[in-house]
Design a protein around this motif. Structure first.
Motif, PDB file in Angstrom:
ATOM      1  N   TYR A  34      24.331  66.520  83.406  1.00 25.87           N
ATOM      2  CA  TYR A  34      25.716  66.472  82.905  1.00 25.87           C
ATOM      3  C   TYR A  34      26.059  65.044  82.524  1.00 25.87           C
ATOM      4  O   TYR A  34      25.845  64.105  83.312  1.00 25.87           O
ATOM      5  N   GLN A  35      26.593  64.874  81.305  1.00 28.04           N
ATOM      6  CA  GLN A  35      26.970  63.561  80.796  1.00 28.04           C
ATOM      7  C   GLN A  35      28.437  63.545  80.399  1.00 28.04           C
ATOM      8  O   GLN A  35      28.990  64.556  79.931  1.00 28.04           O
ATOM      9  N   SER A  36      29.048  62.373  80.558  1.00 31.35           N
ATOM     10  CA  SER A  36      30.418  62.168  80.094  1.00 31.35           C
ATOM     11  C   SER A  36      30.417  61.996  78.575  1.00 31.35           C
ATOM     12  O   SER A  36      29.363  61.979  77.944  1.00 31.35           O
ATOM     13  N   LEU A  37      31.590  61.858  77.992  1.00 33.51           N
ATOM     14  CA  LEU A  37      31.686  61.755  76.535  1.00 33.51           C
ATOM     15  C   LEU A  37      31.019  60.501  75.990  1.00 33.51           C
ATOM     16  O   LEU A  37      30.669  60.449  74.801  1.00 33.51           O
ATOM     17  N   ASP A  38      30.862  59.470  76.818  1.00 28.30           N
ATOM     18  CA  ASP A  38      30.157  58.269  76.359  1.00 28.30           C
ATOM     19  C   ASP A  38      28.651  58.345  76.659  1.00 28.30           C
ATOM     20  O   ASP A  38      27.951  57.334  76.624  1.00 28.30           O
ATOM     21  N   ARG A  40      27.049  58.908  79.448  1.00 26.76           N
ATOM     22  CA  ARG A  40      26.592  58.390  80.729  1.00 26.76           C
ATOM     23  C   ARG A  40      26.432  59.566  81.701  1.00 26.76           C
ATOM     24  O   ARG A  40      27.251  60.477  81.716  1.00 26.76           O
ATOM     25  N   TYR A  41      25.378  59.523  82.486  1.00 28.08           N
ATOM     26  CA  TYR A  41      25.123  60.644  83.384  1.00 28.08           C
ATOM     27  C   TYR A  41      26.035  60.612  84.601  1.00 28.08           C
ATOM     28  O   TYR A  41      26.198  59.582  85.251  1.00 28.08           O
ATOM     29  N   LEU A  42      26.625  61.806  84.909  1.00 29.11           N
ATOM     30  CA  LEU A  42      27.478  61.952  86.083  1.00 29.11           C
ATOM     31  C   LEU A  42      26.749  62.666  87.210  1.00 29.11           C
ATOM     32  O   LEU A  42      26.968  62.357  88.383  1.00 29.11           O
ATOM     33  N   LEU A 117      34.958  68.105  77.673  1.00 27.46           N
ATOM     34  CA  LEU A 117      34.980  67.174  78.795  1.00 27.46           C
ATOM     35  C   LEU A 117      33.676  66.385  78.930  1.00 27.46           C
ATOM     36  O   LEU A 117      33.674  65.281  79.468  1.00 27.46           O
ATOM     37  N   GLY A 118      32.584  66.991  78.465  1.00 31.38           N
ATOM     38  CA  GLY A 118      31.290  66.336  78.599  1.00 31.38           C
ATOM     39  C   GLY A 118      30.198  67.201  77.982  1.00 31.38           C
ATOM     40  O   GLY A 118      30.479  68.169  77.282  1.00 31.38           O
TER      41      GLY A 118
END
Length: 335
Positions: A34-38, A40-42, A117-118
Motif C-alpha cells: 500500500y502506497q500513499s499518493l506520493d 511512499r509505502y505505508l 486515498l492511495g
C-alpha cells in the motif's frame, strides 16, 4: 416442506474479516503493498524473502525492486492515479544472480465518496510460468523447423516420383508407398523424443511390411548404431526403395533369390567413424527391365539419401542382381 432460508446476514465483524483475509494472504504467494499518493509505502503484507531486507515504511520502489524496466512500473502507477483505472505490469527483476518475473496489479484505494486515498499493489511471482512459456516457444520453433524439413523431404519425394512415372496411377502407388515409409521412420524418431532411431529398429520397420524378417533368403550381419533423425528418415527411404525393388523384381521375388545386408560401424585410422551399409541381392533371372530402366537406379538411392546424410552412395544392377552401398559420416549417428 422445507422452511425457507433466512436472508443472509453478515456474521463476522470487520476485525474478524480482516484477520481471515490476512491469514489467506500469508498462506499464498501474493504480496500486498500500500502506497500513499506520493508513492511512499505505508504498509506491506506477505513480502517475499528477497524484498524483506530492503523494503521499509516510507520507502519507494527503487529501495527494494531492482530492474532495468523500473520506468514501466512507475508509469503504470502514475497512470492508475491519473486515470483511476487499474493497471497490470509484468516485470523482470534482479535477485542477485537470479532473474525473477513479477506480475504487478495496481489499483486505487478509495473512500466512501470515491476519493483516491492511495494505491494498492498486489505482486505475484510468475517466474515458473515464464520459464514454461519460454520452453513452449522453443518447442514450437523446433516443431516448425522440423516440419519444414519434413515438408522438404515430401516435396523431394513427390518431384522425383513424378519424374520417373508414366501415369497418375503409377505415381500415386509409388508416392503413397514412399510416404508410408517416411511415416514408419517418423514414428520411431518421434517415440525417441526426436533423438533418432536404432538401425535395426528402422530396418525391421521397413522390411517387415513386405517380407518376414526371418525369411531364410534374407541374411543380416549388422551393428546397431543410433541414427540421428535426418539419417533415420532418409535411410528409411532407401530401405523402402530396396525392399520394394527386391520383392518386385530382384532377389526376394523368387524362391531361390537372396539378399545379404551388411551394416557396420567402421573405425578409421584417423580415429573417426563411419557407418557402412551394403545391400547385396542375387537373382539369376533378373528381368531386363530391372537392369536397364533408369527408374530402378532410383534418385532416392543415388542422390537424395547420400546428399541428405552428407555421405556417399553407389548403386548398380547387373545380370545376377543389385548392389547398393551407403557410407554415413559419424556426425549422423552415435555408435
Amino acid at each position: 416442506m422445507t422452511a425457507p432460508h433466512p436472508p443472509f446476514q453478515e456474521t463476522e465483524p470487520d476485525a474478524g474479516r480482516l484477520r481471515a483475509l490476512l491469514r489467506a494472504v500469508r498462506n499464498s504467494n501474493v504480496c500486498v503493498l500500500y502506497q500513499s499518493l506520493d508513492l511512499r509505502y505505508l504498509w506491506g503484507e506477505n513480502l517475499p524473502s528477497y524484498w524483506q531486507e530492503k523494503w521499509k515504511v516510507g520507502g519507494q520502489d527503487c529501495d527494494f525492486i531492482f530492474s532495468t524496466s523500473m520506468s514501466r512500473l512507475d508509469h503504470a502507477k502514475r497512470a492508475a492515479l491519473e486515470s483511476g483505472t487499474a493497471q497490470n505490469v509484468e516485470l523482470a527483476i534482479n535477485d542477485g544472480d537470479m532473474l525473477r518475473w513479477i506480475e504487478f496489479h495496481i489499483d486505487c484505494d478509495r473512500d466512501a465518496q470515491g476519493n483516491v486515498l492511495g494505491l494498492v499493489t498486489t505482486a505475484l511471482e510468475i517466474s515458473e510460468l515464464k520459464r514454461r512459456e519460454q520452453i513452449l516457444k522453443t518447442l514450437l520453433r523446433e516443431v516448425s523447423h522440423r516440419s519444414k524439413n519434413l515438408l522438404a523431404i515430401v516435396q523431394s519425394i513427390a518431384s522425383q516420383t513424378a519424374r520417373f512415372t508414366d501415369s497418375i496411377d503409377d505415381f500415386l502407388l509409388k508416392f503413397r508407398g514412399r510416404i508410408q515409409s517416411l511415416s514408419y521412420s517418423q514414428d520411431l524418431v518421434t517415440d525417441s523424443n526426436w533423438h533418432g532411431a536404432l538401425f535395426l529398429d528402422l530396418f525391421h520397420s521397413q522390411i517387415e511390411k513386405y517380407i518376414d524378417i526371418n525369411d531364410e533368403r534374407l541374411i543380416i550381419d549388422s551393428d546397431n548404431p543410433y541414427l540421428f533423425p535426418g539419417a533415420a528418415l532418409h535411410l528409411g527411404l532407401a530401405l523402402h526403395e530396396l525392399i520394394v525393388n527386391a520383392t518386385s523384381f530382384g532377389g526376394l521375388s523368387i524362391p531361390y533369390g537372396r539378399v545379404l545386408v551388411t551394416a557396420k560401424v567402421l573405425h578409421m585410422e584417423d580415429g573417426g567413424e563411419q557407418f557402412f551399409f551394403r545391400w547385396e541381392e542375387t537373382n539369376p533371372a533378373m528381368p531386363e527391365v530391372y537392369k536397364h530402366d533408369p527408374r530402378f537406379g532410383s534418385a532416392v538411392l543415388q542422390r537424395i539419401v547420400p546428399a541428405a546424410v552428407s555421405g556417399t552412395a553407389e548403386y548398380r544392377v547387373d545380370g545376377s542382381g543389385a548392389i547398393y552401398s551407403l557410407t554415413i559420416p559419424s556426425e549422423q549417428f552415435d555408435s
